[in-house]
Design a protein around this motif. Structure first.
Motif, PDB file in Angstrom:
ATOM      1  N   THR A 163       0.829  -1.204   0.000  1.00 17.46           N
ATOM      2  CA  THR A 163       0.000   0.000   0.000  1.00 17.46           C
ATOM      3  C   THR A 163       0.867   1.258   0.000  1.00 17.46           C
ATOM      4  N   GLY A 164       2.175   1.069  -0.044  1.00 18.28           N
ATOM      5  CA  GLY A 164       3.108   2.186  -0.050  1.00 18.28           C
ATOM      6  C   GLY A 164       3.934   2.242  -1.315  1.00 18.28           C
ATOM      7  N   VAL A 165       4.693   3.332  -1.444  1.00 24.11           N
ATOM      8  CA  VAL A 165       5.607   3.547  -2.570  1.00 24.11           C
ATOM      9  C   VAL A 165       7.030   3.381  -2.054  1.00 24.11           C
ATOM     10  N   ASN A 166       7.803   2.564  -2.745  1.00 25.53           N
ATOM     11  CA  ASN A 166       9.191   2.293  -2.358  1.00 25.53           C
ATOM     12  C   ASN A 166      10.110   3.373  -2.926  1.00 25.53           C
ATOM     13  N   TRP A 167      10.797   4.084  -2.042  1.00 19.23           N
ATOM     14  CA  TRP A 167      11.800   5.074  -2.459  1.00 19.23           C
ATOM     15  C   TRP A 167      13.176   4.536  -2.118  1.00 19.23           C
ATOM     16  N   ALA A 178       5.999   1.663  -7.339  1.00 20.17           N
ATOM     17  CA  ALA A 178       4.753   1.219  -6.700  1.00 20.17           C
ATOM     18  C   ALA A 178       4.190   0.050  -7.491  1.00 20.17           C
ATOM     19  N   THR A 179       3.655  -0.945  -6.788  1.00 21.25           N
ATOM     20  CA  THR A 179       3.020  -2.072  -7.457  1.00 21.25           C
ATOM     21  C   THR A 179       1.918  -2.646  -6.567  1.00 21.25           C
ATOM     22  N   ASP A 180       0.858  -3.136  -7.209  1.00 18.32           N
ATOM     23  CA  ASP A 180      -0.183  -3.861  -6.477  1.00 18.32           C
ATOM     24  C   ASP A 180      -0.164  -5.342  -6.861  1.00 18.32           C
ATOM     25  N   SER A 181       0.916  -5.768  -7.511  1.00 17.60           N
ATOM     26  CA  SER A 181       1.187  -7.126  -8.005  1.00 17.60           C
ATOM     27  C   SER A 181       0.522  -7.408  -9.357  1.00 17.60           C
ATOM     28  N   HIS A 182      -0.373  -6.506  -9.829  1.00 19.87           N
ATOM     29  CA  HIS A 182      -0.955  -6.639 -11.165  1.00 19.87           C
ATOM     30  C   HIS A 182      -0.365  -5.619 -12.133  1.00 19.87           C
ATOM     31  N   ARG A 183       0.182  -4.560 -11.594  1.00 20.23           N
ATOM     32  CA  ARG A 183       0.806  -3.511 -12.408  1.00 20.23           C
ATOM     33  C   ARG A 183       1.937  -2.883 -11.609  1.00 20.23           C
ATOM     34  N   LEU A 184       2.783  -2.152 -12.300  1.00 21.85           N
ATOM     35  CA  LEU A 184       3.937  -1.533 -11.642  1.00 21.85           C
ATOM     36  C   LEU A 184       4.198  -0.182 -12.293  1.00 21.85           C
ATOM     37  N   ALA A 185       4.488   0.818 -11.462  1.00 25.72           N
ATOM     38  CA  ALA A 185       4.854   2.149 -11.945  1.00 25.72           C
ATOM     39  C   ALA A 185       6.223   2.502 -11.382  1.00 25.72           C
ATOM     40  N   LEU A 186       7.114   2.977 -12.251  1.00 23.88           N
ATOM     41  CA  LEU A 186       8.495   3.265 -11.839  1.00 23.88           C
ATOM     42  C   LEU A 186       8.916   4.609 -12.397  1.00 23.88           C
ATOM     43  N   ARG A 187       9.602   5.393 -11.573  1.00 21.84           N
ATOM     44  CA  ARG A 187      10.184   6.660 -12.018  1.00 21.84           C
ATOM     45  C   ARG A 187      11.516   6.845 -11.312  1.00 21.84           C
ATOM     46  N   LYS A 188      12.524   7.244 -12.074  1.00 21.68           N
ATOM     47  CA  LYS A 188      13.853   7.500 -11.503  1.00 21.68           C
ATOM     48  C   LYS A 188      14.254   8.923 -11.867  1.00 21.68           C
ATOM     49  N   ILE A 189      14.730   9.688 -10.877  1.00 22.24           N
ATOM     50  CA  ILE A 189      15.184  11.056 -11.129  1.00 22.24           C
ATOM     51  C   ILE A 189      16.566  11.269 -10.522  1.00 22.24           C
ATOM     52  N   ALA A 197      23.873  10.552   2.250  1.00 24.14           N
ATOM     53  CA  ALA A 197      22.427  10.331   2.164  1.00 24.14           C
ATOM     54  C   ALA A 197      22.109   9.122   1.301  1.00 24.14           C
ATOM     55  N   LYS A 198      21.514   8.118   1.928  1.00 22.39           N
ATOM     56  CA  LYS A 198      20.975   6.988   1.181  1.00 22.39           C
ATOM     57  C   LYS A 198      19.917   6.322   2.048  1.00 22.39           C
ATOM     58  N   PHE A 199      18.878   5.793   1.427  1.00 20.80           N
ATOM     59  CA  PHE A 199      17.855   5.088   2.179  1.00 20.80           C
ATOM     60  C   PHE A 199      17.073   4.174   1.251  1.00 20.80           C
ATOM     61  N   ASN A 200      16.345   3.250   1.855  1.00 19.08           N
ATOM     62  CA  ASN A 200      15.408   2.368   1.148  1.00 19.08           C
ATOM     63  C   ASN A 200      14.172   2.305   2.042  1.00 19.08           C
ATOM     64  N   ILE A 201      13.143   3.072   1.690  1.00 22.57           N
ATOM     65  CA  ILE A 201      11.991   3.239   2.565  1.00 22.57           C
ATOM     66  C   ILE A 201      10.693   2.984   1.799  1.00 22.57           C
ATOM     67  N   VAL A 202       9.593   2.810   2.557  1.00 19.51           N
ATOM     68  CA  VAL A 202       8.266   2.658   1.956  1.00 19.51           C
ATOM     69  C   VAL A 202       7.344   3.701   2.582  1.00 19.51           C
ATOM     70  N   ILE A 203       6.829   4.609   1.737  1.00 26.41           N
ATOM     71  CA  ILE A 203       5.962   5.699   2.189  1.00 26.41           C
ATOM     72  C   ILE A 203       4.520   5.336   1.859  1.00 26.41           C
ATOM     73  N   LEU A 245       6.155   2.784   6.331  1.00 26.41           N
ATOM     74  CA  LEU A 245       5.635   1.427   6.489  1.00 26.41           C
ATOM     75  C   LEU A 245       6.765   0.467   6.826  1.00 26.41           C
ATOM     76  N   GLU A 246       6.482  -0.475   7.693  1.00 31.02           N
ATOM     77  CA  GLU A 246       7.479  -1.481   8.057  1.00 31.02           C
ATOM     78  C   GLU A 246       7.418  -2.646   7.073  1.00 31.02           C
ATOM     79  N   GLY A 247       8.528  -3.366   6.965  1.00 32.72           N
ATOM     80  CA  GLY A 247       8.572  -4.533   6.090  1.00 32.72           C
ATOM     81  C   GLY A 247       9.455  -4.291   4.881  1.00 32.72           C
ATOM     82  N   ASN A 248       9.881  -5.372   4.252  1.00 29.76           N
ATOM     83  CA  ASN A 248      10.750  -5.292   3.085  1.00 29.76           C
ATOM     84  C   ASN A 248       9.913  -5.250   1.807  1.00 29.76           C
ATOM     85  N   TYR A 249      10.165  -4.234   0.996  1.00 31.36           N
ATOM     86  CA  TYR A 249       9.460  -4.135  -0.275  1.00 31.36           C
ATOM     87  C   TYR A 249      10.049  -5.167  -1.237  1.00 31.36           C
ATOM     88  N   PRO A 250       9.214  -5.836  -2.045  1.00 31.01           N
ATOM     89  CA  PRO A 250       9.749  -6.867  -2.944  1.00 31.01           C
ATOM     90  C   PRO A 250      10.708  -6.280  -3.982  1.00 31.01           C
TER      91      PRO A 250
END
Length: 381
Positions: A163-167, A178-189, A197-203, A245-250
């Motif tokens: 239910t979150g977006v992985n940054w 972001a993915t709901d397992s049926h679709r995926l949206a990706l953007r890199k900037i 500064a580095k992180f792997n988080i789910v908002i 959000l807690e947990g590892n994003y796939p």
């Protein structure tokens, strides 16, 4: 507490903090807005414990006196009423006075309201962010990043992390997925960031959607700070906090096909409009199924069929067509959401067969600013 404040500035601040308030909160005091007056100005706070928004109104701005203070203090006012009251007051200025028992008198012109307030000392403290490294992103770029990914989060709580977006921030780039397992949206900037500064988080997707309503379409930098399971966005006179959000994003990189059998380049807008028309008859179906078929002369046919209603088909001429013929079905809503991301661009759609995920990318894109949409087909045959 006793002040006089410009009504327009107060309305704007109330609108911003109200976005964080939920009527379904388990903590009754969070249905209120906290108003604090100090020697710098007014601070308004709204929170539902997941999202907290703080808006600041200075005592004066551009040589205009915005707040006249007779007595400092703080109060919690019921959000259900205070915003509607202030919007309907007759004059440009509003007087707010807190009397005994937290009774709050709100007056403007000939109008006068008394609200039952609450003790501000009972309001929960905002999260402590600390001195973590600060990332700076232009507001318009951040707005696009959210718009192009957050819609694809899962709306089902079975896997809360989806239910979150992985940054992922590293090596000068910010990847948003972001993915709901049926679709995926990706953007890199590409971003300006300190070396450490580095992180792997789910908002939470909900948080980013609310943040996007506050952001202006300008190049002014938004400061982003991540620490202690919280993220803070500093937007002009607004502080926007969200829990993470807690947990590892796939690992979503393995979902993206590395080869394809068919590549179609086409105007995103014309394809979106054709699918939107086809969806008029397909929307009652469980998956809003739309069919895409390549014809003998390399045109694309978009169609849908509803036994109870009827059927529709439309032929489109792509910019280019390379590879094998294609027959594939997909969820029309997912495709419309994906194509909206590209607005008036030409896109290339890379197919790998009727039952494999397909990828949509812009035909032209800047190096380092990747954008991609992936959709899983629907089995119909």
């Amino acid at each position: 507490m006793k002040i006089t404040i410009k009504r327009d500035y107060l309305i704007q601040a109330l609108n911003e903090v109200t976005r964080a308030i939920s009527s379904r909160t388990a903590i009754p005091i969070l249905t209120g807005i906290k108003l604090t007056i100090n020697d710098e100005g007014a601070i308004l706070t709204g929170s539902d414990s997941d999202i907290s928004i703080e808006a600041f109104i200075p005592l004066e701005k551009d040589d205009e006196q915005l707040i006249t203070v007779e007595k400092y203090g703080s109060i919690i006012l019921p959000s259900r009423y205070v915003t509607d009251i202030v919007k309907r007051l007759p004059n440009d200025e509003v007087s707010i006075e807190v009397t005994e028992g937290f009774q709050t008198l709100i007056t403007s012109g000939t109008a006068s309201f008394t609200l039952n307030g609450l003790d501000a000392n009972d309001y929960p403290q905002l999260p402590e962010i600390g001195n973590a490294p600060t990332l700076k992103i232009p507001a318009d770029m951040l707005k696009n990043l959210i718009r192009q990914t957050a819609f694809a989060v899962s709306t089902v709580e079975v896997r809360p992390v989806l239910t979150g977006v992985n940054w992922i921030l590293k090596e000068g780039t910010l990847l948003s997925v972001a993915t709901d397992s049926h679709r995926l949206a990706l953007r890199k900037i590409n971003v300006d960031l300190p070396e450490e500064a580095k992180f792997n988080i789910v908002i939470p997707g909900k948080s980013l959607t609310e943040l996007n309503k506050i952001l202006d379409d300008t190049t002014e930098k938004v400061e982003v700070v991540v620490n202690n399971n919280q993220i803070l966005f500093k937007v002009t006179d607004v502080l926007f906090y969200s829990r993470l959000l807690e947990g590892n994003y796939p690992d979503t990189t393995r979902l993206i096909p590395t080869s394809n059998t068919t590549t179609v380049a086409i105007a995103a807008k014309s394809l979106l409009q054709a699918i939107d028309r086809a969806s008029l008859l397909a929307r009652d179906n469980r998956n809003n199924v739309i069919k895409l078929v390549s014809t003998d002369n390399k045109e694309i046919e978009i169609s849908s069929n509803s036994p109870e209603v009827g059927n529709v088909s439309e032929d489109l001429i792509p910019v280019s067509f390379e590879g094998e013929s294609i027959l594939i079905s997909f969820n029309g809503k997912y495709m419309i959401d994906a194509l909206r991301v590209f607005e008036n661009q030409d896109v290339k759609i890379e197919f790998s067969g009727s039952m494999h995920q397909f990828v949509i990318r812009p035909v032209d894109h800047e190096e380092g600013n990747d954008i991609l949409q992936l959709i899983t087909p629907v089995r119909t045959f």
